[in-house]
Write a protein that holds these residues in place. Sequence first.
Motif, PDB file in Angstrom:
ATOM      1  N   GLU A  77      -6.011   7.069  -1.380  1.00 37.37           N
ATOM      2  CA  GLU A  77      -5.893   6.381  -0.097  1.00 37.37           C
ATOM      3  C   GLU A  77      -7.143   5.583   0.276  1.00 37.37           C
ATOM      4  OE1 GLU A  77      -3.123   6.352   1.862  1.00 37.37           O
ATOM      5  OE2 GLU A  77      -2.116   7.476   0.278  1.00 37.37           O
ATOM      6  N   HIS A 109       0.819  -1.208   0.000  1.00 38.59           N
ATOM      7  CA  HIS A 109       0.000   0.000   0.000  1.00 38.59           C
ATOM      8  C   HIS A 109       0.859   1.268   0.000  1.00 38.59           C
ATOM      9  CE1 HIS A 109      -3.954  -1.991   1.596  1.00 38.59           C
ATOM     10  NE2 HIS A 109      -3.576  -2.424   0.407  1.00 38.59           N
ATOM     11  N   LYS A 120      -7.516   1.669   0.229  1.00 42.46           N
ATOM     12  CA  LYS A 120      -6.665   0.811   1.054  1.00 42.46           C
ATOM     13  C   LYS A 120      -7.463   0.142   2.178  1.00 42.46           C
ATOM     14  CE  LYS A 120      -2.559   3.471  -0.104  1.00 42.46           C
ATOM     15  NZ  LYS A 120      -1.432   4.322   0.347  1.00 42.46           N
ATOM     16  N   GLN A 123       1.540   2.140  -3.292  1.00 43.41           N
ATOM     17  CA  GLN A 123       0.283   2.352  -4.028  1.00 43.41           C
ATOM     18  C   GLN A 123      -0.111   1.146  -4.886  1.00 43.41           C
ATOM     19  OE1 GLN A 123      -0.320   5.446  -1.945  1.00 43.41           O
ATOM     20  NE2 GLN A 123      -1.798   5.143  -3.587  1.00 43.41           N
TER      21      GLN A 123
END
Length: 240
Positions: A197, A161, A200, A164
């Motif tokens: 974001e 994460h 995630k 990305q």
Amino acid sequence: MSNIEQKTIGDSVLLFEQNLLTNVSIAMFSPQYWQDQHKVIGQAMGRGVTTFFQENGRDFVLRHYRRGGLIGKLLSNQYLYTGLHHTRAWQEMQLLNTMYSWGLPVPRAAAAKINKRGLVYTADIILEKIPEAQDVFNVLNGQPLSSSIWQQIGAVIKQLHDKQVFHHDLNIHNIMLDKYNKVWLIDFDKCQIQAGESWKAQNLQRLLRSLRKEKNKNPSFFWQETQWQWCMEGYHSINL
């Protein structure tokens, strides 16, 4: 793609990592080719048959791209061709090559084949097999995992994460544990580097749903809701 070579043979484009497989040919993407040489070391059933074989002292995984869901019943292995760089094999190989260069715990892609026929294509990929590893689903069918391993699972997901990397199918079957209890992630078909974001947390929820699903199917599955916190501790820790 750095270190990835390419050649065209008839209707097929072959991509290959010269340091892993040499003299790559179309025949190498057929399980029968490896069976005829008595190099098959195992098989696994999923949407299709995944073949494990040995070559040049290394173990590899041969996988044919197949569709799932309802469309898979109509077009089991065909995809609309909109250019080589849009094929699933090219994208998966590129992503794996990039993640491996970053030092992430993922298998290396050795070769891929894209066969174009008119408006559609079929594809295959050969990956380096993770030595002496099994998926966490199978481990949890026999024994629980320690808090430290759950923390390591969370930490590995966080590593992806942080770069990305969106794993399209983050479930308990796609997390591997080798004999040294090192955590690996596999199956990066349809995965990508994705901005933002918000996705995630949804990615983590997908993994949690898969754990709950297996627990509901098998009450003796060695996982409890309270252990999810261990995974989250690893995810949010910068020291693991």
